[in-house]
Design a protein around this motif. Structure first.
Motif, PDB file in Angstrom:
ATOM      1  N   HIS A 175      -1.265  67.652  72.101  1.00 43.22           N
ATOM      2  CA  HIS A 175      -2.771  66.943  71.660  1.00 43.22           C
ATOM      3  C   HIS A 175      -2.124  65.506  70.899  1.00 43.22           C
ATOM      4  N   ILE A 176      -1.148  65.084  70.989  1.00 43.90           N
ATOM      5  CA  ILE A 176      -0.504  63.741  70.351  1.00 43.90           C
ATOM      6  C   ILE A 176      -0.101  62.888  71.532  1.00 43.90           C
ATOM      7  N   THR A 177      -0.042  61.630  71.415  1.00 41.71           N
ATOM      8  CA  THR A 177       0.590  60.632  72.315  1.00 41.71           C
ATOM      9  C   THR A 177       1.937  60.620  72.427  1.00 41.71           C
ATOM     10  N   PRO A 178       2.409  60.451  73.682  1.00 39.85           N
ATOM     11  CA  PRO A 178       3.883  60.197  73.645  1.00 39.85           C
ATOM     12  C   PRO A 178       4.626  59.210  72.810  1.00 39.85           C
ATOM     13  N   ASP A 179       3.895  58.143  72.581  1.00 41.78           N
ATOM     14  CA  ASP A 179       4.119  56.991  71.602  1.00 41.78           C
ATOM     15  C   ASP A 179       4.255  57.554  70.199  1.00 41.78           C
ATOM     16  N   ALA A 180       3.389  58.625  69.854  1.00 42.77           N
ATOM     17  CA  ALA A 180       3.520  59.300  68.401  1.00 42.77           C
ATOM     18  C   ALA A 180       4.523  60.319  68.541  1.00 42.77           C
ATOM     19  N   VAL A 181       4.939  60.916  69.523  1.00 41.42           N
ATOM     20  CA  VAL A 181       5.988  61.851  69.574  1.00 41.42           C
ATOM     21  C   VAL A 181       7.283  61.087  69.102  1.00 41.42           C
ATOM     22  N   TYR A 182       7.344  59.918  69.872  1.00 39.77           N
ATOM     23  CA  TYR A 182       8.737  59.274  69.883  1.00 39.77           C
ATOM     24  C   TYR A 182       8.838  58.679  68.232  1.00 39.77           C
ATOM     25  N   LYS A 183       7.692  58.259  67.813  1.00 45.95           N
ATOM     26  CA  LYS A 183       7.717  57.433  66.472  1.00 45.95           C
ATOM     27  C   LYS A 183       7.938  58.488  65.256  1.00 45.95           C
ATOM     28  N   ALA A 198      21.069  56.498  67.095  1.00 47.86           N
ATOM     29  CA  ALA A 198      20.673  57.964  66.600  1.00 47.86           C
ATOM     30  C   ALA A 198      19.315  58.097  66.582  1.00 47.86           C
ATOM     31  N   HIS A 199      18.451  57.131  66.112  1.00 47.67           N
ATOM     32  CA  HIS A 199      16.862  57.268  66.068  1.00 47.67           C
ATOM     33  C   HIS A 199      16.575  56.961  67.508  1.00 47.67           C
ATOM     34  N   GLN A 200      16.896  56.305  68.397  1.00 44.83           N
ATOM     35  CA  GLN A 200      16.470  56.410  69.705  1.00 44.83           C
ATOM     36  C   GLN A 200      16.706  57.682  70.564  1.00 44.83           C
ATOM     37  N   SER A 201      17.847  58.087  70.308  1.00 46.06           N
ATOM     38  CA  SER A 201      18.227  59.401  70.945  1.00 46.06           C
ATOM     39  C   SER A 201      17.344  60.706  70.594  1.00 46.06           C
ATOM     40  N   ALA A 202      17.155  60.628  69.399  1.00 46.46           N
ATOM     41  CA  ALA A 202      16.251  61.762  68.819  1.00 46.46           C
ATOM     42  C   ALA A 202      14.806  61.648  69.493  1.00 46.46           C
ATOM     43  N   GLY A 203      14.411  60.407  69.350  1.00 46.13           N
ATOM     44  CA  GLY A 203      13.134  60.085  70.007  1.00 46.13           C
ATOM     45  C   GLY A 203      12.878  60.237  71.539  1.00 46.13           C
ATOM     46  N   ILE A 204      13.915  60.077  72.231  1.00 47.00           N
ATOM     47  CA  ILE A 204      13.872  60.203  73.917  1.00 47.00           C
ATOM     48  C   ILE A 204      14.161  61.782  73.973  1.00 47.00           C
ATOM     49  N   PHE A 205      14.953  62.418  73.152  1.00 43.30           N
ATOM     50  CA  PHE A 205      15.183  63.745  73.246  1.00 43.30           C
ATOM     51  C   PHE A 205      13.483  64.588  73.177  1.00 43.30           C
ATOM     52  N   SER A 206      12.900  64.176  71.796  1.00 42.67           N
ATOM     53  CA  SER A 206      11.522  64.819  71.731  1.00 42.67           C
ATOM     54  C   SER A 206      10.714  64.377  72.757  1.00 42.67           C
ATOM     55  N   LEU A 207      10.733  63.234  73.524  1.00 45.41           N
ATOM     56  CA  LEU A 207       9.706  62.949  74.471  1.00 45.41           C
ATOM     57  C   LEU A 207       9.892  63.675  75.783  1.00 45.41           C
ATOM     58  N   VAL A 225      12.225  59.797  80.980  1.00 45.73           N
ATOM     59  CA  VAL A 225      12.807  59.498  79.732  1.00 45.73           C
ATOM     60  C   VAL A 225      14.003  58.502  79.951  1.00 45.73           C
ATOM     61  N   ALA A 226      14.616  58.612  80.818  1.00 45.72           N
ATOM     62  CA  ALA A 226      15.867  57.795  81.110  1.00 45.72           C
ATOM     63  C   ALA A 226      15.542  56.475  81.242  1.00 45.72           C
ATOM     64  N   ALA A 227      14.404  56.377  81.890  1.00 48.54           N
ATOM     65  CA  ALA A 227      13.887  54.813  82.354  1.00 48.54           C
ATOM     66  C   ALA A 227      13.114  54.169  81.190  1.00 48.54           C
ATOM     67  N   HIS A 228      12.518  55.239  80.291  1.00 47.98           N
ATOM     68  CA  HIS A 228      11.878  54.728  79.120  1.00 47.98           C
ATOM     69  C   HIS A 228      13.042  54.254  78.100  1.00 47.98           C
ATOM     70  N   ALA A 229      14.213  54.895  77.872  1.00 45.17           N
ATOM     71  CA  ALA A 229      14.935  54.836  77.007  1.00 45.17           C
ATOM     72  C   ALA A 229      15.512  52.994  77.338  1.00 45.17           C
ATOM     73  N   ALA A 230      15.623  52.544  78.453  1.00 49.41           N
ATOM     74  CA  ALA A 230      16.054  51.457  78.854  1.00 49.41           C
ATOM     75  C   ALA A 230      14.930  50.435  78.442  1.00 49.41           C
TER      76      ALA A 230
END
Length: 367
Positions: A175-183, A198-207, A225-230
């Motif tokens: 019940h939280i948004t993908p943006d909140a998960v990443y942040k 290091a921050h972005q890899s963690a966020g993408i993995f959580s997504l 998530v691969a597309a989002h990472a770019a």
């Protein structure tokens, strides 16, 4: 709704337990060969390498990857406990305090400038006080006594896997948004590591975990998530490059275990897993390349066995790649993918289940 292979979708409780237990199983398998070359692994276990915990003659220990994952759970649980009581709490501060308590279990001191966290249930478990080759950047970042942020980083330039290895729990919160998960995940990574990848890899993995828990098929979630990472602001180019390479490599032999990339090719294409983006890429390749081609092929536990064998048998960071692969498959299938005999060999399953139950309770109200 069902999983990739027509199996009824697991409950959120099963996915939470599956993700945390699966990560610990993969971590345990990989930790046994973490510092071995592929030649050494083959010499010890044969041409196929290490394929199960039952092949180990000594103790089956998990590493700091599982320890820190459970402390991430504890930090999130504390923040959610406050929220459920109607009190606002700084989530990253709760996570920082949890990680400082882990730091103390490793015999390290954060100095007089750091707060003194109050003990919680997790701290009383002796298995989490064992020093299991802890990530040096996690140790040094926390030992500064400063709460690192993306704009005021500690360990500037650190891009090791110590962020991504502990970040699955952010994807387990419903019940939280993908943006909140990443942040949440990226902000928590900055507590110890300064490099953007290091921050972005963690966020993408959580997504990725979040998408799987939401019921998205594995291949679709991986591509998304691969597309989002770019598209991330100030995206570190090595992350989308590694993720795209993992997907391309997996597409060469979908579901064909006999045609998988060899350990040498894997490391050459994706890296050894000693940095955050490499560890994530190796784990992603392992779960995608071993995904059965059809709904009638195999069972979830066979996919788990096949994927974990790929994730840990190479000359690289076997424990983190194994841990991430186990997290991914546990989130996808729930507990159905966990081999029963592996669970029998798992160290301190009651501690992992205890933390999983706490997360279930604060997110769903289930006792």
């Amino acid at each position: 709704m069902s999983t990739d292979r027509g199996i009824p979708a697991p409950t959120l409780k099963s996915r939470i337990h599956g993700c945390l237990l699966g990560g610990a199983l993969g971590d345990s398998l990989g930790y046994a060969v973490e510092f071995d070359s592929i030649d050494d692994i083959r010499e010890r276990f044969g041409a196929r390498g290490l394929t199960g915990l039952g092949e180990l003659s000594g103790p089956r220990h998990f590493s700091d990857d599982t320890q820190l994952t459970l402390y991430t759970v504890d930090g999130l649980v504390e923040a959610l406990e406050w929220a459920n009581a109607g009190v606002g709490a700084d989530v990253n501060a709760c996570l920082w305090l949890a990680y400082l308590r882990w730091l103390a279990t490793q015999g390290e001191d954060a100095g007089a400038s750091a707060p003194a966290p109050q003990p919680r249930w997790i701290d009383g478990n002796e298995v989490l006080r064992q020093r299991r080759h802890p990530d040096r950047d996690c140790i040094s970042g926390l030992a500064t006594g400063e709460m690192g942020t993306a704009v005021r980083p500690v360990n500037a330039g650190a891009k090791g896997p110590g962020t991504v290895m502990r970040s699955a729990p952010f994807g387990l919160i419903p019940h939280i948004t993908p943006d909140a998960v990443y942040k949440l995940s990226a902000d928590a990574a900055a507590l110890t590591h300064g490099h953007p990848v290091a921050h972005q890899s963690a966020g993408i993995f959580s997504l990725l975990i979040h998408r799987l828990v939401s019921g998205e098929p594995l291949r679709d979630a991986a591509a998304a998530v691969a597309a989002h990472a770019a598209t991330l602001p100030e995206a570190a180019p090595e992350l989308p490059e590694r993720l795209e390479a993992a997907i391309r490599l997996a597409e060469k032999s979908p579901g064909a275990v006999g045609k998988l990339a060899g350990p040498e090719e894997l490391v050459q294409a994706l890296g050894g897993g000693w940095t955050a983006e490499e560890a994530l890429a190796v784990a992603l390749y392992a779960v995608l390349a071993t995904l059965p081609a059809g709904a009638a092929d195999g069972q979830p536990d066979q996919h788990f066995r096949d994927a974990l064998a790929v994730a840990v048998n190479h000359s690289g960071g076997s424990d983190t790649a194994g841990s991430l692969a186990g997290n991914i498959l546990g989130a996808l299938y729930g507990e159905a993918c966990l081999p029963a005999e592996w669970l029998n060999d798992l160290e301190a399953p009651e501690v992992i289940r205890g933390m999983a139950d706490q997360l279930v309770k604060v997110t769903t109200g289930e006792g």
